[in-house]
Design a protein around this motif. Structure first.
Motif, PDB file in Angstrom:
ATOM      1  N   ARG A   1       3.649  26.426  35.954  1.00  0.00           N
ATOM      2  CA  ARG A   1       5.681  26.352  36.762  1.00  0.00           C
ATOM      3  C   ARG A   1       5.414  27.909  37.557  1.00  0.00           C
ATOM      4  N   LEU A   2       4.424  28.708  37.962  1.00  0.00           N
ATOM      5  CA  LEU A   2       4.265  29.622  38.355  1.00  0.00           C
ATOM      6  C   LEU A   2       3.951  29.322  40.004  1.00  0.00           C
ATOM      7  N   ARG A   3       4.459  29.489  40.810  1.00  0.00           N
ATOM      8  CA  ARG A   3       4.891  29.211  42.358  1.00  0.00           C
ATOM      9  C   ARG A   3       3.504  30.639  42.281  1.00  0.00           C
ATOM     10  N   LEU A   4       1.869  29.935  43.979  1.00  0.00           N
ATOM     11  CA  LEU A   4       1.328  30.234  44.068  1.00  0.00           C
ATOM     12  C   LEU A   4       0.784  30.528  45.146  1.00  0.00           C
ATOM     13  N   GLY A   5       0.156  31.898  46.071  1.00  0.00           N
ATOM     14  CA  GLY A   5       0.427  31.756  47.036  1.00  0.00           C
ATOM     15  C   GLY A   5      -0.232  32.823  47.886  1.00  0.00           C
ATOM     16  N   THR A   6      -0.683  33.392  48.843  1.00  0.00           N
ATOM     17  CA  THR A   6      -1.134  34.144  49.903  1.00  0.00           C
ATOM     18  C   THR A   6      -0.436  35.246  50.448  1.00  0.00           C
TER      19      THR A   6
ATOM     20  N   ASP B   1      -8.133  23.415  52.963  1.00  0.00           N
ATOM     21  CA  ASP B   1      -8.631  24.598  51.345  1.00  0.00           C
ATOM     22  C   ASP B   1      -6.970  24.170  50.925  1.00  0.00           C
ATOM     23  N   LEU B   2      -5.995  24.576  51.941  1.00  0.00           N
ATOM     24  CA  LEU B   2      -4.455  24.439  51.025  1.00  0.00           C
ATOM     25  C   LEU B   2      -4.266  23.187  50.806  1.00  0.00           C
ATOM     26  N   MET B   3      -4.307  21.949  51.325  1.00  0.00           N
ATOM     27  CA  MET B   3      -4.024  20.480  50.665  1.00  0.00           C
ATOM     28  C   MET B   3      -4.429  20.165  49.831  1.00  0.00           C
ATOM     29  N   THR B   4      -6.462  21.096  49.277  1.00  0.00           N
ATOM     30  CA  THR B   4      -6.618  20.681  48.801  1.00  0.00           C
ATOM     31  C   THR B   4      -6.174  21.969  46.772  1.00  0.00           C
ATOM     32  N   LEU B   5      -5.682  22.895  47.633  1.00  0.00           N
ATOM     33  CA  LEU B   5      -4.913  23.711  46.429  1.00  0.00           C
ATOM     34  C   LEU B   5      -3.722  23.176  46.061  1.00  0.00           C
ATOM     35  N   ASP B   6      -2.716  22.682  46.976  1.00  0.00           N
ATOM     36  CA  ASP B   6      -1.333  21.735  46.593  1.00  0.00           C
ATOM     37  C   ASP B   6      -1.849  20.785  45.608  1.00  0.00           C
ATOM     38  N   ASP B   7      -2.917  20.502  45.785  1.00  0.00           N
ATOM     39  CA  ASP B   7      -3.206  18.736  44.893  1.00  0.00           C
ATOM     40  C   ASP B   7      -3.088  19.525  43.361  1.00  0.00           C
ATOM     41  N   ILE B   8      -4.632  20.448  42.825  1.00  0.00           N
ATOM     42  CA  ILE B   8      -4.793  21.121  42.300  1.00  0.00           C
ATOM     43  C   ILE B   8      -3.730  21.715  41.652  1.00  0.00           C
TER      44      ILE B   8
ATOM     45  N   GLY C   1       2.118  21.071  43.776  1.00  0.00           N
ATOM     46  CA  GLY C   1       2.895  21.445  44.264  1.00  0.00           C
ATOM     47  C   GLY C   1       2.912  22.456  44.262  1.00  0.00           C
ATOM     48  N   ARG C   2       2.136  24.083  44.156  1.00  0.00           N
ATOM     49  CA  ARG C   2       3.337  24.884  43.465  1.00  0.00           C
ATOM     50  C   ARG C   2       2.795  26.219  44.881  1.00  0.00           C
ATOM     51  N   ILE C   3       1.872  25.475  45.719  1.00  0.00           N
ATOM     52  CA  ILE C   3       1.242  26.738  47.280  1.00  0.00           C
ATOM     53  C   ILE C   3       2.013  27.317  48.317  1.00  0.00           C
ATOM     54  N   THR C   4       2.635  28.109  48.417  1.00  0.00           N
ATOM     55  CA  THR C   4       2.755  28.747  49.676  1.00  0.00           C
ATOM     56  C   THR C   4       1.966  29.716  50.893  1.00  0.00           C
ATOM     57  N   ILE C   5       1.882  29.626  51.315  1.00  0.00           N
ATOM     58  CA  ILE C   5       0.807  30.215  52.102  1.00  0.00           C
ATOM     59  C   ILE C   5       1.557  31.075  53.492  1.00  0.00           C
ATOM     60  N   GLY C   6       1.084  32.880  52.735  1.00  0.00           N
ATOM     61  CA  GLY C   6       2.006  33.454  53.795  1.00  0.00           C
ATOM     62  C   GLY C   6       0.342  34.051  54.832  1.00  0.00           C
ATOM     63  N   LEU C   7       1.139  33.860  56.066  1.00  0.00           N
ATOM     64  CA  LEU C   7       0.402  33.915  56.849  1.00  0.00           C
ATOM     65  C   LEU C   7       0.780  35.348  58.284  1.00  0.00           C
ATOM     66  N   GLY C   8      -0.452  35.503  58.923  1.00  0.00           N
ATOM     67  CA  GLY C   8       0.475  37.325  59.513  1.00  0.00           C
ATOM     68  C   GLY C   8      -0.623  37.140  60.493  1.00  0.00           C
ATOM     69  N   ALA C   9      -1.153  37.946  62.110  1.00  0.00           N
ATOM     70  CA  ALA C   9      -1.686  38.319  62.726  1.00  0.00           C
ATOM     71  C   ALA C   9      -2.916  38.787  62.402  1.00  0.00           C
ATOM     72  N   GLY C  10      -3.496  39.190  61.580  1.00  0.00           N
ATOM     73  CA  GLY C  10      -4.030  40.491  61.243  1.00  0.00           C
ATOM     74  C   GLY C  10      -4.222  41.297  61.704  1.00  0.00           C
ATOM     75  N   THR C  11      -5.123  42.534  61.655  1.00  0.00           N
ATOM     76  CA  THR C  11      -5.684  43.602  62.125  1.00  0.00           C
ATOM     77  C   THR C  11      -7.274  43.121  62.919  1.00  0.00           C
TER      78      THR C  11
ATOM     79  N   GLN D   1       3.720  19.013  48.323  1.00  0.00           N
ATOM     80  CA  GLN D   1       4.683  19.099  49.256  1.00  0.00           C
ATOM     81  C   GLN D   1       5.155  18.658  50.582  1.00  0.00           C
ATOM     82  N   ARG D   2       5.913  17.845  50.977  1.00  0.00           N
ATOM     83  CA  ARG D   2       6.419  17.245  52.348  1.00  0.00           C
ATOM     84  C   ARG D   2       7.542  18.251  52.640  1.00  0.00           C
ATOM     85  N   PRO D   3       7.336  18.183  54.496  1.00  0.00           N
ATOM     86  CA  PRO D   3       5.824  17.554  54.921  1.00  0.00           C
ATOM     87  C   PRO D   3       5.204  18.292  54.622  1.00  0.00           C
TER      88      PRO D   3
END
Length: 298
Positions: free
Chosen positions: A63-68, A84-91, A94-104, A162-164
């Motif tokens: 049940r747990l949502r998962l992400g970076t 990778d993310l499409m595959t993770l969402d399938d595995i 539909g529980r994946i969220t991707i956190g995105l940042g600019a990096g340093t 998860q759509r879209p």
């Protein structure tokens, strides 16, 4: 308000499995991990890949949502990341969220030989990552040319569960990053104001976060988007407040930040003898607050 945790990718399989299962058993909304090649004081110790860690987590939870929190362009390319993310969402079902940042220009960039970038260049690169990743996860055949990244007839079939597409949680505090969050994000991520971390007060930190929320809402309005449609995630551990000393202290902290507009607070899972050496009973006490905090609204 939602309550989530972050589990660093420092554990070998048996301990890692126990950590992710525990997060689900304690009732957290989501469990995230850092996406780095190494990180600060953990640089000379075990550190595993974030996306493979999430694949393992998905296989032992239901049940747990998962992400970076968060993935950056330092060593991720939009084409391979999208696959990778499409595959993770399938595995994960539909529980994946991707956190995105600019990096340093830290360890991650140096490890793969990227020369130092100016803040403007990092913002440009981040914009390309987010916009191209959006295309790749919503379109099955993408060709796009950028200054930092390109895709040539890149296929992402069958697409996300998860759509879209999977949700983006965009970490940003500057004007350009906040516009990206408003345009592409289903959530926005902050760690507070770094200027208040070492010497600031709790009130100064809260004032800074309130100002960040205000700028996010202004960016949403500029994009003709309802500000209420974007979640606001606060990653703790980089604030001057002592919110993790007890469950009572955390409850006051969480309710105060809900009033500022924060909709999800993320607390670190304990790692003994590190900066995340949170007592287990306090961690469990904080987790037990989830039902009461669920009624807290901005």
């Amino acid at each position: 308000m939602r309550l989530s945790t972050v589990i660093l990718p420092v554990h070998a399989r048996a301990e890692a499995v126990a950590q992710w299962r525990r997060a689900e058993e304690l009732g957290f909304h989501a469990a995230y991990t850092y996406d780095h090649l190494s990180w600060r004081t953990f640089r000379d110790g075990p550190w595993y890949d974030a996306l493979l860690t999430l694949a393992q987590a998905a296989s032992v939870t239901e049940r747990l949502r998962l992400g970076t929190l968060v993935t950056t362009p330092n060593f991720r390319h939009p084409v391979t990341l999208a696959k990778d993310l499409m595959t993770l969402d399938d595995i994960s079902g539909g529980r994946i969220t991707i956190g995105l940042g600019a990096g340093t220009d830290g360890f991650d960039a140096a490890a793969v030989g990227i020369p130092p970038l100016s803040p403007r260049e990092r913002a440009d690169r981040f914009g390309e990552l987010v916009s191209q990743l959006d295309q790749l996860l919503t379109t099955s055949d993408v060709t796009v040319a950028g200054e930092y990244f390109s895709a040539v007839e890149a296929r992402t079939i069958p697409g996300c569960v998860q759509r879209p597409r999977i949700p983006f949680a965009v970490a940003a505090t500057g004007p350009r990053g906040l516009r990206l969050a408003a345009r592409f994000g289903q959530a926005w991520v902050t760690t507070g104001d770094p200027a208040t971390f070492e010497e600031g007060t709790a009130q100064q930190s809260r004032d800074a976060i309130a100002a960040q929320v205000g700028r996010l809402e202004a960016a949403c309005e500029a994009e003709n988007r309802d500000p209420a449609s974007i979640e606001r995630i606060l990653l703790t551990g980089f604030l001057p407040e002592r919110a993790l000393e007890s469950a009572d202290a955390f409850e006051e902290f969480a309710l105060a930040h809900a009033a500022l507009g924060i909709t999800e607070v993320v607390v670190p899972a304990p790692i003994p003898e590190t900066q995340f050496a949170l007592a287990d009973d306090v961690f469990e006490g904080i987790a037990a607050l989830a039902p009461a905090l669920a009624d807290a609204r901005p």
